[in-house]
Design a protein around this motif. Sequence first.
Motif, PDB file in Angstrom:
ATOM      1  N   LEU A 408      73.282  50.162  76.691  1.00  0.00           N
ATOM      2  CA  LEU A 408      72.532  51.198  75.988  1.00  0.00           C
ATOM      3  C   LEU A 408      71.521  51.805  76.947  1.00  0.00           C
ATOM      4  N   THR A 409      71.439  53.138  76.952  1.00  0.00           N
ATOM      5  CA  THR A 409      70.555  53.804  77.904  1.00  0.00           C
ATOM      6  C   THR A 409      69.532  54.719  77.262  1.00  0.00           C
ATOM      7  N   ASP A 410      69.771  55.175  76.046  1.00  0.00           N
ATOM      8  CA  ASP A 410      68.858  56.143  75.433  1.00  0.00           C
ATOM      9  C   ASP A 410      69.158  56.208  73.944  1.00  0.00           C
ATOM     10  N   ARG A 411      68.406  57.052  73.224  1.00  0.00           N
ATOM     11  CA  ARG A 411      68.651  57.271  71.807  1.00  0.00           C
ATOM     12  C   ARG A 411      68.686  58.763  71.520  1.00  0.00           C
ATOM     13  N   LYS A 412      69.663  59.153  70.726  1.00  0.00           N
ATOM     14  CA  LYS A 412      69.655  60.530  70.231  1.00  0.00           C
ATOM     15  C   LYS A 412      68.604  60.689  69.146  1.00  0.00           C
ATOM     16  N   LYS A 413      68.390  59.628  68.390  1.00  0.00           N
ATOM     17  CA  LYS A 413      67.434  59.697  67.296  1.00  0.00           C
ATOM     18  C   LYS A 413      66.015  59.535  67.827  1.00  0.00           C
ATOM     19  N   ASP A 414      65.084  60.170  67.163  1.00  0.00           N
ATOM     20  CA  ASP A 414      63.668  60.057  67.518  1.00  0.00           C
ATOM     21  C   ASP A 414      63.144  58.764  66.924  1.00  0.00           C
ATOM     22  N   LEU A 415      63.295  57.676  67.671  1.00  0.00           N
ATOM     23  CA  LEU A 415      63.038  56.342  67.129  1.00  0.00           C
ATOM     24  C   LEU A 415      62.321  55.494  68.170  1.00  0.00           C
ATOM     25  N   VAL A 416      61.366  54.685  67.708  1.00  0.00           N
ATOM     26  CA  VAL A 416      60.691  53.704  68.549  1.00  0.00           C
ATOM     27  C   VAL A 416      61.007  52.330  67.973  1.00  0.00           C
ATOM     28  N   ILE A 417      61.418  51.399  68.812  1.00  0.00           N
ATOM     29  CA  ILE A 417      61.622  50.017  68.363  1.00  0.00           C
ATOM     30  C   ILE A 417      60.506  49.189  68.978  1.00  0.00           C
ATOM     31  N   SER A 418      59.558  48.796  68.146  1.00  0.00           N
ATOM     32  CA  SER A 418      58.367  48.086  68.610  1.00  0.00           C
ATOM     33  C   SER A 418      58.327  46.702  67.991  1.00  0.00           C
ATOM     34  N   GLY A 419      58.418  45.686  68.822  1.00  0.00           N
ATOM     35  CA  GLY A 419      58.396  44.321  68.309  1.00  0.00           C
ATOM     36  C   GLY A 419      59.563  44.010  67.394  1.00  0.00           C
ATOM     37  N   GLY A 420      60.684  44.716  67.566  1.00  0.00           N
ATOM     38  CA  GLY A 420      61.858  44.489  66.750  1.00  0.00           C
ATOM     39  C   GLY A 420      61.910  45.314  65.482  1.00  0.00           C
ATOM     40  N   PHE A 421      60.872  46.111  65.208  1.00  0.00           N
ATOM     41  CA  PHE A 421      60.830  46.934  64.003  1.00  0.00           C
ATOM     42  C   PHE A 421      61.055  48.398  64.361  1.00  0.00           C
ATOM     43  N   ASN A 422      61.826  49.081  63.505  1.00  0.00           N
ATOM     44  CA  ASN A 422      62.064  50.507  63.698  1.00  0.00           C
ATOM     45  C   ASN A 422      60.864  51.311  63.221  1.00  0.00           C
ATOM     46  N   VAL A 423      60.347  52.153  64.088  1.00  0.00           N
ATOM     47  CA  VAL A 423      59.246  53.050  63.732  1.00  0.00           C
ATOM     48  C   VAL A 423      59.708  54.471  64.028  1.00  0.00           C
ATOM     49  N   TYR A 424      59.768  55.294  62.997  1.00  0.00           N
ATOM     50  CA  TYR A 424      60.156  56.692  63.174  1.00  0.00           C
ATOM     51  C   TYR A 424      58.902  57.525  63.397  1.00  0.00           C
ATOM     52  N   PRO A 425      58.790  58.177  64.576  1.00  0.00           N
ATOM     53  CA  PRO A 425      57.574  58.911  64.915  1.00  0.00           C
ATOM     54  C   PRO A 425      57.141  59.901  63.845  1.00  0.00           C
ATOM     55  N   ARG A 426      58.088  60.552  63.166  1.00  0.00           N
ATOM     56  CA  ARG A 426      57.725  61.536  62.144  1.00  0.00           C
ATOM     57  C   ARG A 426      56.838  60.905  61.070  1.00  0.00           C
ATOM     58  N   GLU A 427      57.130  59.652  60.695  1.00  0.00           N
ATOM     59  CA  GLU A 427      56.344  58.996  59.657  1.00  0.00           C
ATOM     60  C   GLU A 427      54.899  58.768  60.125  1.00  0.00           C
ATOM     61  N   VAL A 428      54.733  58.388  61.401  1.00  0.00           N
ATOM     62  CA  VAL A 428      53.394  58.168  61.942  1.00  0.00           C
ATOM     63  C   VAL A 428      52.664  59.508  62.078  1.00  0.00           C
ATOM     64  N   GLU A 429      53.390  60.524  62.535  1.00  0.00           N
ATOM     65  CA  GLU A 429      52.794  61.854  62.685  1.00  0.00           C
ATOM     66  C   GLU A 429      52.339  62.411  61.341  1.00  0.00           C
ATOM     67  N   ASP A 430      53.155  62.187  60.299  1.00  0.00           N
ATOM     68  CA  ASP A 430      52.782  62.669  58.971  1.00  0.00           C
ATOM     69  C   ASP A 430      51.535  61.954  58.463  1.00  0.00           C
ATOM     70  N   ALA A 431      51.450  60.643  58.721  1.00  0.00           N
ATOM     71  CA  ALA A 431      50.263  59.889  58.300  1.00  0.00           C
ATOM     72  C   ALA A 431      49.026  60.354  59.065  1.00  0.00           C
ATOM     73  N   MET A 432      49.200  60.586  60.379  1.00  0.00           N
ATOM     74  CA  MET A 432      48.084  61.054  61.200  1.00  0.00           C
ATOM     75  C   MET A 432      47.578  62.410  60.709  1.00  0.00           C
ATOM     76  N   ALA A 433      48.512  63.270  60.286  1.00  0.00           N
ATOM     77  CA  ALA A 433      48.158  64.639  59.895  1.00  0.00           C
ATOM     78  C   ALA A 433      47.325  64.697  58.622  1.00  0.00           C
ATOM     79  N   THR A 434      47.295  63.619  57.845  1.00  0.00           N
ATOM     80  CA  THR A 434      46.491  63.627  56.617  1.00  0.00           C
ATOM     81  C   THR A 434      45.002  63.459  56.905  1.00  0.00           C
ATOM     82  N   HIS A 435      44.646  63.119  58.147  1.00  0.00           N
ATOM     83  CA  HIS A 435      43.231  62.969  58.493  1.00  0.00           C
ATOM     84  C   HIS A 435      42.646  64.352  58.784  1.00  0.00           C
ATOM     85  N   PRO A 436      41.493  64.688  58.226  1.00  0.00           N
ATOM     86  CA  PRO A 436      40.939  66.040  58.402  1.00  0.00           C
ATOM     87  C   PRO A 436      40.579  66.395  59.838  1.00  0.00           C
TER      88      PRO A 436
END
Length: 521
Positions: A408-436
């Motif tokens: 495996l060399t790369d991912r087509k999907k915008d995905l981070v695997i951190s500590g064995g857990f899948n983290v989709y950047p869009r979800e983090v970005e959406d949470a960050m965007a709720t801060h004023p």
Amino acid sequence: MTAQLTDLYRRPTFPDMVSRSLQLEPDRVAFITATGEMSYEQLRRLIARIAFAMQDAGVKSGDGVAMVAPNRPEAFATLIAAMSLGARYTPLHPMGSLADHVAVCADAEITTIVADWSRYGEHAAALAADLELRPQVLHIGGGSSSDVLAGPDTDEPIPALARESDIGMLGYTGGTTGRPKGVMLPHRSLVTHLHLALAHWQLPTEIRFLGTTPLTHALAGVVPTVLHQGGSMVLAKGFNPVEFCEAVQRHRITATMLVPSMIYVLLDHLAEHPADLSSLQTILYGSAPMSPDRLEQALDVFGPVFVQFFGQSEAPNSVTALRKEDHDLGRPERLASCGKPHPTLDVAVLNDDDQPCGVGERGEVCVRGPLVMDGYWKQPEVTAETFRNGWLHTGDVGYFDADNFLYLTDRKKDLVISGGFNVYPREVEDAMATHPAVAGAAVIGVPDPKWGEAVMAFVVRTPGATVTPEELIAHVRELKGPVHAPKRLEFMDALPLTGLGKIDKKQLRARFWGDRDRAVN
């Protein structure tokens, strides 16, 4: 086909396999916890008792049942009991937020929530109150009429109401669109995973397996594999290197499963605090790519005990395996591989036209066979795109070498695997965007010696804002939980854009990944 012939050729379901395994050696020890031991027969009776209690509460075939609980035998018994009734089981990660659980349960049409009373009783009540369907809440150890453990003991067998084609598990994986996807795993898929694990995981003859990862994660698929071979499962609350070493020594653990970040922590701990872990004969690892350098270090410390598995939620855990003998220090390039495909499956590397790539040529890793999911729950368009031309398109980019080892060399999907857990950047970005104070945000994965990949956020602040990185990280942790919370955060005056006006994440990644051959870690 007549009903009699249908029964004649009936294939076992996932709970059937567990039930039959428990009947083979009733006196063996199934689970070992800090509070004692549970035999195979005691586990079988517990599963049956919970199943009948759930049935009395109205749970029936086709219902959606969700559960949030820590690692305990009763949690495993409950998920098998739910499946035995023909229900769809949806795990809720104990580290997930209330908002995430509400989104999952609403989409999955959950009608029953089962929760550990002492840890998640209030959480489950709040969850049910936020859902339009108003699901009933049953408890594990609630000491009330809603406690599924309080039912009478029974000599009856575990129910066998499910069929191979029923959806046994509806697990959720995040999405680049921000909407979580329900992965429909029929019993066919779950039983195939069990067969592949039995064939290729190289577990020892005498299995004392230490489970430190959540039962809501890959461990739920490991327990039946251990039970089918007459082994015992030692359940830990979580992973801690000191407690891990103590448990291995106390119970003479022969097998375990770790994600790469756990192995890194364990290696660093053992460098300062040596311990006798010589009883370990098999260490399964997966869920994220592992650094070849750290893997070579691990082989020096533990010896040839490692087995890697590769899969994804849509084709769980068993697409390829890198066996013990393949971890060859004389062939160090092999340590970057995830192994060879299982003969039960078709695995191919395809180009953008879905044509096979040649040896060494990179393309998308695609899979077909009985392990593959039925599709995404209530998302036919996404399912069709993922299944185009008769293949499950994994989103992973890789290549085969001349000996049929997959890299495996790369991912087509915008995905981070951190500590064995899948983290989709869009979800983090959406949470960050709720801060004023946040005007814009971009999230990527960056190489990290502990986590494999660490979630990193780039943030543009609103004019005049004085928010700190720590405040924004805490904000995401509150909304999404600790797994999604960035490990690093950097402020920028503006996010780089492509010619089409999209955020240029390749430019952001380049600073950290450079000219590495693998853009995964």
